[in-house]
Scaffold this active site. Structure first.
Site, PDB file in Angstrom:
ATOM      1  CB  THR A 143      -0.876  -0.021   1.274  1.00  0.00           C
ATOM      2  OG1 THR A 143      -1.829  -1.062   1.130  1.00  0.00           O
ATOM      3  CG2 THR A 143      -1.598   1.302   1.510  1.00  0.00           C
ATOM      4  NE  ARG A 195     -10.364  -5.768   3.757  1.00  0.00           N
ATOM      5  CZ  ARG A 195      -9.253  -5.049   3.780  1.00  0.00           C
ATOM      6  NH1 ARG A 195      -8.861  -4.379   2.719  1.00  0.00           N
ATOM      7  NH2 ARG A 195      -8.515  -4.994   4.859  1.00  0.00           N
TER       8      ARG A 195
HETATM    9  N1  ASP Z   1      -4.446  -1.261   4.837  1.00  0.00           N
HETATM   10  C1  ASP Z   1      -4.683  -1.922   3.585  1.00  0.00           C
HETATM   11  C2  ASP Z   1      -5.998  -2.641   3.660  1.00  0.00           C
HETATM   12  O1  ASP Z   1      -6.269  -3.278   4.648  1.00  0.00           O
HETATM   13  C3  ASP Z   1      -3.616  -2.872   3.223  1.00  0.00           C
HETATM   14  C4  ASP Z   1      -2.216  -2.397   3.516  1.00  0.00           C
HETATM   15  O2  ASP Z   1      -2.005  -1.290   3.942  1.00  0.00           O
HETATM   16  O3  ASP Z   1      -1.242  -3.147   3.309  1.00  0.00           O
HETATM   17  O4  ASP Z   1      -6.731  -2.623   2.715  1.00  0.00           O
END
Ligand code: ASP
Length: 369
Positions: A235, A263
């Site tokens: 991310t 989701r």
């Molecule tokens: N926070 C993001 C999510 O849960 C994933 C991530 O940050 O790696 O969609």
């Protein structure tokens, strides 16, 4: 300005020099672009958007082009941006055909009366504002596809182990496997879930949009060429302070590998994955989104600086290294306040991250120090 490219089990032993150089150079490019915008007196919002667009366009990161796959083999992207000067915010969730979700989040903030738009509605809004919609196949990358196959295999193995474990009547929910941060308890049988993995990639309405390689043979050890990766690694996010003293924050993601379609994680949720307020701080987070939402992570960090008078780094550490760690939830944040103080906190072995100050010299780091 501070940027990140995700947290996870990023250790030198599993990193090739080529990959390390590629991550470092992309993060440096994003920092340089953001810094150039700030140096000419433009806004922190512009800098955040520009830096994130560069990371979204790179297949290295779990955002835009490198987004992870859902259980169903689709890519569903989330992003948000917030202006610390006005506390205006924009977010998009579950978009499938938008090349740069961060820019669409900004359009939602600036050109609609809303804060968050999702799925087809967000894409229709994008079209109305001249944003080109791409075919879903643009987001396919082999590396992320293989990661999904590994996740499905691991899930299958967990299911068969769970099926072999007697269930005790009256077990409290927090004892059930669903409650753990590191694994999502599968529903249904492994066999049924395995059937869900085809060699064709299907788009909306079940249309076949791509022919995909065979799932790796688990007996051969799934996909030995790619080291196992956390399900959400990559991310991206940015926080910045401009010459006018205004903060901004933004985050963009493909979510978590093998998430159910529909989701939505923390990244588009203001206060959870992203927050900016000149009066307190700007935060962009990355990690296991469900925990970021439950703990209102980004807002909690900023509120701690105001309500408890905690220094920014302490506030970030309390939330990430204490609260989240106690819940066994992986995560990290980057944060800045109006004085230019920077905080970076993560509870994993590594976090792709970089900073650039007034001098314009980018500093990129990957591992724990
Ligand atoms: N926070 C993001 C999510 O849960 C994933 C991530 O940050 O790696 O969609």
């Amino acid at each position: 300005m501070v940027i990140h490219g995700g947290v996870g089990t990023i250790v030198k032993e599993t990193m090739t020099p080529e990959l390390e150089a590629a991550y470092t150079s992309k993060l440096t490019e994003a920092l340089a672009a953001g810094h150039a915008i700030l140096a000419r007196g433009s806004s922190s919002l512009d800098a955040v958007e520009a830096a994130i667009r560069i990371l979204e366009d790179s297949p290295l990161f779990n955002a835009g082009k490198g987004a992870v796959f859902t259980h169903e083999g689709t890519n569903e992207l989330d992003a948000s941006i917030m202006d610390g000067r006005t506390r205006a915010a924009g977010a998009v969730a579950g978009v499938k055909r938008v090349k740069n979700p961060i820019s669409l989040a900004r359009l939602v903030m600036e050109k609609s009366p809303h804060v968050m738009m999702a799925r087809e509605g967000a894409e229709a809004f994008a079209s109305e504002h001249g944003v080109e919609l791409l075919p879903e196949s643009y987001f396919f990358t082999e590396r992320r596809w293989q990661q999904l196959q590994q996740a499905l295999e691991a899930e299958k193995k967990r299911t068969s182990r769970l099926d072999a474990t007697p269930r005790h009547a009256g077990a409290r929910p927090e004892q059930a496997p669903q409650a753990t941060a590191r694994g999502v308890c599968p529903e249904g049988s492994g066999a049924r879930r395995a059937e869900a993995v085809g060699r064709e990639r299907r788009g909306a309405g079940g249309r076949v949009i791509a022919q995909l390689p065979r799932r790796a043979d688990p007996r051969a050890g799934a996909c030995p060429e790619s080291p196992p990766m956390p399900r959400h690694l990559g991310t991206v996010g940015a926080v910045a302070l401009d010459q006018a003293g205004n903060l901004a924050a933004g985050t963009s993601t493909g979510g978590m590998t093998n998430k159910r379609f529909g989701r939505i994680g923390d990244s588009p949720v203001i206060g959870a994955g992203t927050y900016a307020d000149n009066a307190t701080c700007a935060v962009s987070g990355t990690g296991h989104g469900e925990f970021f939402i439950r703990n209102v992570v980004a807002y909690d960090i900023c509120a701690r600086t105001a309500y408890l008078g905690q220094p920014l780094q302490q506030a970030a550490d309390e939330v990430i290294r204490r609260k989240l760690a106690e819940q066994n939830a992986e995560g990290g944040v980057i944060a800045m306040d109006r004085s230019g103080a920077v905080a970076i906190s993560f509870n994993t072995p590594g976090m792709y991250r970089g900073t650039v100050g007034r001098d314009g010299k980018p500093v990129v780091k990957i591992y724990q120090e």
